[in-house]
Structure formats: C-alpha cells, structure tokens
Scaffold this motif. Sequence first.
Motif, PDB file in Angstrom:
ATOM      1  N   GLN A   1       4.711  19.462  19.566  1.00 41.24           N
ATOM      2  CA  GLN A   1       3.999  20.709  19.820  1.00 41.24           C
ATOM      3  C   GLN A   1       2.745  20.757  18.937  1.00 41.24           C
ATOM      4  N   ARG A   2       1.745  19.999  19.400  1.00 36.99           N
ATOM      5  CA  ARG A   2       0.483  19.919  18.676  1.00 36.99           C
ATOM      6  C   ARG A   2      -0.634  19.655  19.678  1.00 36.99           C
TER       7      ARG A   2
ATOM      8  N   SER B   1       4.372  27.078  22.723  1.00 38.23           N
ATOM      9  CA  SER B   1       3.231  26.228  22.383  1.00 38.23           C
ATOM     10  C   SER B   1       2.325  25.932  23.568  1.00 38.23           C
ATOM     11  N   TYR B   2       2.899  25.752  24.763  1.00 35.70           N
ATOM     12  CA  TYR B   2       2.113  25.274  25.897  1.00 35.70           C
ATOM     13  C   TYR B   2       2.181  26.174  27.137  1.00 35.70           C
ATOM     14  N   PRO B   3       2.260  27.484  27.008  1.00 33.73           N
ATOM     15  CA  PRO B   3       2.309  28.290  28.237  1.00 33.73           C
ATOM     16  C   PRO B   3       1.046  28.147  29.076  1.00 33.73           C
TER      17      PRO B   3
ATOM     18  N   LEU C   1       1.396  29.315  10.672  1.00 30.57           N
ATOM     19  CA  LEU C   1       1.304  27.859  10.647  1.00 30.57           C
ATOM     20  C   LEU C   1       1.671  27.232  11.986  1.00 30.57           C
ATOM     21  N   PHE C   2       2.947  27.210  12.332  1.00 33.15           N
ATOM     22  CA  PHE C   2       3.433  26.500  13.516  1.00 33.15           C
ATOM     23  C   PHE C   2       2.752  26.994  14.789  1.00 33.15           C
ATOM     24  N   MET C   3       2.880  28.280  15.096  1.00 31.60           N
ATOM     25  CA  MET C   3       2.276  28.824  16.298  1.00 31.60           C
ATOM     26  C   MET C   3       0.758  28.904  16.179  1.00 31.60           C
TER      27      MET C   3
ATOM     28  N   ALA D   1      -0.463  25.684  17.462  1.00 33.75           N
ATOM     29  CA  ALA D   1      -0.125  25.237  18.813  1.00 33.75           C
ATOM     30  C   ALA D   1      -0.421  26.225  19.924  1.00 33.75           C
ATOM     31  N   SER D   2      -0.333  27.520  19.678  1.00 33.20           N
ATOM     32  CA  SER D   2      -0.441  28.510  20.742  1.00 33.20           C
ATOM     33  C   SER D   2      -1.834  28.508  21.372  1.00 33.20           C
ATOM     34  N   PRO D   3      -1.923  28.734  22.684  1.00 31.15           N
ATOM     35  CA  PRO D   3      -3.245  28.880  23.301  1.00 31.15           C
ATOM     36  C   PRO D   3      -3.964  30.135  22.821  1.00 31.15           C
ATOM     37  N   LEU D   4      -3.217  31.079  22.244  1.00 30.83           N
ATOM     38  CA  LEU D   4      -3.815  32.301  21.715  1.00 30.83           C
ATOM     39  C   LEU D   4      -3.926  32.252  20.195  1.00 30.83           C
TER      40      LEU D   4
END
Length: 438
Positions: free
Chosen positions: A228-229, A272-274, A306-308, A311-314
């Motif tokens: 998830q990166r 992470s990838y919606p 950090l994590f989200m 990775a998140s599109p937002l």
Amino acid sequence: MTESPSRPLPTDPAAGHGLPTAPLAALDSAPVEARSVPDGPTSVDRIRAADLHLSDLWLPAVTLDQAALTHNLDRFARWCAEHGVDLAPHAKTTMAPRLWSAQLERGAWGLTAATVAQARVMRRFGVPRVLIANEVVEPAQLAWLADALADPGFEPLCLVDSVEGVRIMENALAGAARPLPVLVELGVAGRRTGVRDPEQALELARTVAASPRLTLVGVEAFEGVFPQRRDDDSPDRVRAWLDRLYDLARRADAEHLFDEAAEVIVTAGGSSYPDLVSDALAEPPELSRPVRRIVRSGCYVTHDDLFMERASPLRSAADDDPLRPALSCHARVLSRPEPGRALLGVGKRDVSFDVDLPVPRAVLRDGERIPLADGARVVELNDHHAFLDLSAPAEEAVRVGDVVELGLSHACTVFDKWPLIPVLDADGRVVDAVRTLF
C-alpha cells in the motif's frame, strides 16, 4: 428486530441519525471502565455533562478531534458521490456504533465486517445490511447466519472462495428461511483468501448458482493485499489485477449465473486504493442486471499522520481538500535519563505500532503548544513506555512533566485498545465520547 429509526437527542454533530435511537442511547448510558477519564466507571452521557478539558484527562489518552472527524465523514461521502460508487465502510476500523450511524446517515449502502462476531454487533444496533468479507465455515456462526436470515429487516452477505466452503455452508443453512447472498472472492497468489485462478472462480460461481441455499449476487476482491504505497509499481499491479473483476462478472452473467439476484455487486476498495477501484469500475459492462459498484474503505474516518497519509488518494499531497488526522495520543514525559533521550508514559497497550511508530507533533506546556517538527522521533515502544530520541532543536524543548502530542498510524489498531475515546473541540474541551465494542 429493532424499532424504526427516530432522531436521537442532539449530541456530537458527527454522530448522525443513521441507526435506531434506543440501542445507541442505551450504549451511551452504560458504565464502562475508561482509563483516561478522572472518574470510573463512567459513561458517554456522564462525560458529556462533566465539562472536562484535555488537561483533566488521565494520561496517556487517545482522543478524537471533532472537527477533523466531521470533515472526514463528509469529505469521503462527497468523494464517493463524485466518483459514482457506493460505500460499505469496513466498520471493524472503529467498532463504534455512533460512527456507524454517521456513516449510514451520509449514505453508506451498508457496513462491512471482517467476522460474524462483528456482524452480530452490527445487527444488534440496527444496521440493515452487512457484508462479511470472508467465507464463513464455522458451524456455530453459520447457525447464527441461518437465524439472521429469518429477520426481514436484516440482509447479511458473505464471500465464498472454495467448493468445500460452499458445501459446508449449504449443509449448515439447510433450515434457513431464505438463501444467503454470497460473492465469489478473487485472490492474489501468495496472499490471503480468494480464488487464485479466474477459471476456477467461474467454476465456483457455477457451483453457487446451482445451490438452493446460496444466491450468487456478485464478485469481490481486496486490493489491499498489494503493498500500500504510491512510489513503486504497486498501483500498476493493482490496476491490472482489478480488471479481472468485470471480466468474471461478465462471464458469469453470460451463463445466467446471476439470475436469482436483483443486481450484480462488484466490490473492492480498502482505504489505500479506492481511487484505483473507482477507476477500474467506472464503465460497467452491459449485464442482465444493474451493476452496483461498492468501495469498502474504513480508515478514512480518522485518516492518520503516516500510513494513510502516504497512501490515500485524499492525502494532503494529492488533494486540495484532504482528509485530516482525527486521532491523537497525549502522553506525559516521565523521565529525561540521559542526553538525547526522553521516556513517555505511553506504549504498545495504548497506541498502534504494527505499521509505524507514533510521530511527535508538539509539546503542550502551560497552555502553549510548541511544535516538534524536527529533532524528535519515537524509536521504540515497550508495553507502557515510549523511547523518544531528541536532537536540536527538540532537545531543549522537552522537559519532565510536559505533555507530548503524538500523531498515530493505522487507526484499526488504535480503536481496539480504548473502550471509550473522548472527543475534543478546537479549544481542547471534551464535548463528547465514542464507545467502541471490540
């Protein structure tokens, strides 16, 4: 099973009115041991009336930011509407009925559960539709599902990924009032559940369609099994793999395998990838039934530092109106035993550490907030201690007795440590609290 929804008394504006009043009110009045509040056991109702401030809490304390929480709930609901997808958020992130209520009020199609035990809690609070994102083969849990299928106000769904699992489910559901809706799960070689081969997935769909105890209603995948990166080839691998979803749905429909379904559900999409999922599902094929496209993101509710945020599109680096970190931990500096080192009174029992260690944001002292942008790093956690390495300029900023504000990573492994989480307004007042039911 439950009363019809009615509007609860005004509380936190984020809470919403998506679930029936009575079970939520009962939860808010129930006493619970809450280690971060001055008096215990306590309840959400008592905390709302107590006029507490952050400075009154027993540390360490994980808290929710009211404004960020409301923003995230609204922002992701808008994002889903803009991208033409429905949302069935992974509710195991919070296991918090009032937050589920907020998600449902904002248009969530249903909730996603990881386990039947989680689905049981959701049904008890009046959630009308739950997708269990696993194949269920436990006999006692299948017995519960058989009972739940007799409730016309509740729609459970689950996944299948093997003929053996289908046979176990068929036997256990022999006396159920109606067939159980299921989705064939596509998986990734070497990772967790799901059929690896598309031909085997189609064969499994044929088996389900022939079953009198199950109804084939769609296909499912979870792309979160990929790294998830965004800085390597992971997004390209996800895109290529997601193309299998519509291909399987098209082939199954051509064989009339969805004939018992009112619509064809096609679902994927963790936190992470919606965006990649919505892109992959943007142009549904012409099938014999309407296609419902669903993402199942859960961590958007609180986002993180950090994590989200990577990775998140937002995330803030990718969107003009990004999600905001809504979870914080506040911990006291217990010791400065040597130069360059401070010990905080917080550890693995309090905060997440499975993806990243907490990140120091600021020191709170005498009503002042001193940012720790550079020179402070959590390098290790024990059960109840955090090792904070310090260099200039943070070395001079951290004293014994100070409070350090920490940002967190991966909300799923924070919520489960706290049965009650205070909600703070912009002035640090405790304006509400959220109960969790892990």
